[in-house]
Write an enzyme that holds these catalytic residues in place. Structure first.
Site, PDB file in Angstrom:
ATOM      1  N   ASP A  28       0.813  -1.224   0.000  1.00  0.00           N
ATOM      2  CA  ASP A  28       0.000   0.000   0.000  1.00  0.00           C
ATOM      3  C   ASP A  28       0.843   1.269   0.000  1.00  0.00           C
ATOM      4  OD1 ASP A  28      -2.397  -1.634   0.314  1.00  0.00           O
ATOM      5  OD2 ASP A  28      -1.781  -1.867   2.405  1.00  0.00           O
ATOM      6  N   GLU A 215     -11.269  -0.526  -3.454  1.00  0.00           N
ATOM      7  CA  GLU A 215     -10.502  -0.043  -2.311  1.00  0.00           C
ATOM      8  C   GLU A 215      -9.318   0.795  -2.782  1.00  0.00           C
ATOM      9  OE1 GLU A 215      -9.244  -3.527  -0.195  1.00  0.00           O
ATOM     10  OE2 GLU A 215      -7.546  -3.919  -1.526  1.00  0.00           O
TER      11      GLU A 215
END
Length: 314
Positions: A28, A215
């Site tokens: 991420d 997401e």
């Protein structure tokens, strides 16, 4: 503190401008160019740190720093699962980190927290008031900051609906599927205080189109068009990718292109997603499984371009 020995390998750029930036677990990734002229990347917990930090002078060669960016915890969170940090610099020169932390009041679910530091590497001091929780809907994760052309600050994040799903792929592969909306929150100039109501700007579509979720939102404005980058499907799934939607207004409506900016199989990538794109529109960081064992997600670097409403890796 001194850097660790972990750094990017010798770079052999592929034809489309993608290469591995960190050959270690660094999921991420987000990034910014700090006041000192260096690039800093921030990653989900790993390598013994709650929030990981890496640095680069040229955006190509990266070094993982032996720094714990979040050495202290807020009163609302546990010491587990600190996900998807993102850092912005305020007008006063201080740095604000948005991150996902596990809520003490509902274990296994998360809130978006904020923390402030004098330096891009920290130490970041967390607020005892989370920015968003929505625990009754599954929680709030994957925050990303944005500054509009008029200087107004926002944060986008995901409502983690699949965490209260009915099982299957990423816990949301069994009908009825749960909504996993992307939300837009306007902020006061301090970058941490919400201002007005939260607005939903995207959600998962059909299981065939998006899988169990959308997401990892990342918002930017390029030549009058708002680009909302996001990932679809489960992060363990080969179908995990990066896509984008566009709008002429920050609050939408956003139109999905359904084009895969990254996908498994291209350049040897496996489940590439969780991307952050530079506001300048010419570079991106994202993660993918380091190898077929799928125990670590490495950080990848990509050169890209935005033309009109189209994004491409070049």
């Amino acid at each position: 503190m001194l850097p660790t020995a972990i750094s990017s390998p010798i770079i052999h750029k592929r034809a489309n401008g993608v290469h591995m930036g960190l050959n270690t677990d660094f999921p991420d990734p987000s990034f910014l160019k700090a006041a000192d002229g260096k690039w800093y990347a921030f990653g989900t917990n790993g390598n013994g740190k709650r929030i990981q930090v890496a640095s680069s002078s040229d955006f190509n060669t990266w070094t993982l720093l032996d720094i714990e960016a979040l050495p202290t915890l807020s009163t609302w969170e546990t010491d587990k699962d600190h996900y998807a940090p993102d850092v912005i610099q305020r007008d006063d020169g201080k740095y604000v980190m948005y991150y996902s932390g596990e809520a003490k009041s509902k274990i296994g679910h998360h809130c978006v927290g904020t923390a402030v530091a004098e330096s891009p590497t920290g130490p970041y001091v967390p607020s005892n008031t989370p920015l968003s929780c929505r625990l009754d809907q599954g929680g709030s994760i994957d925050p990303s900051g944005f500054v509009d052309s008029d200087g107004t600050r926002y944060v986008v994040f995901k409502v983690d609906g699949n965490s209260v799903g009915n099982g299957g792929n990423c816990n949301n592969g069994v009908e009825p599927l749960v909504s996993t909306p992307i939300m837009l929150q306007k902020l006061q100039p301090d970058g941490v205080t919400p201002l007005g109501d939260t607005v939903q700007i995207l959600d998962r579509g059909t299981a065939d189109a998006d899988g169990p979720l959308v997401e990892a939102p990342n918002l930017l404005l390029h030549q009058g068009t708002y680009f909302l980058f996001y990932s679809t499907h489960c992060y363990t799934d080969p179908a995990y990718d990066v896509r984008w939607a566009t709008a002429s207004n920050i609050a939408g409506p956003y139109e999905k292109t359904n084009v895969k900016l990254t996908k498994t199989g291209e350049d040897g990538l496996m489940s590439p997603g969780g991307a952050t794109v530079c506001g300048c529109g010419d570079r991106m960081l994202f993660h993918g499984w380091c190898d077929s064992a799928k125990t670590k997600r490495c950080m990848y670097v990509a050169n890209m371009s935005l033309i009109g409403k189209t994004a491409a890796i070049i």
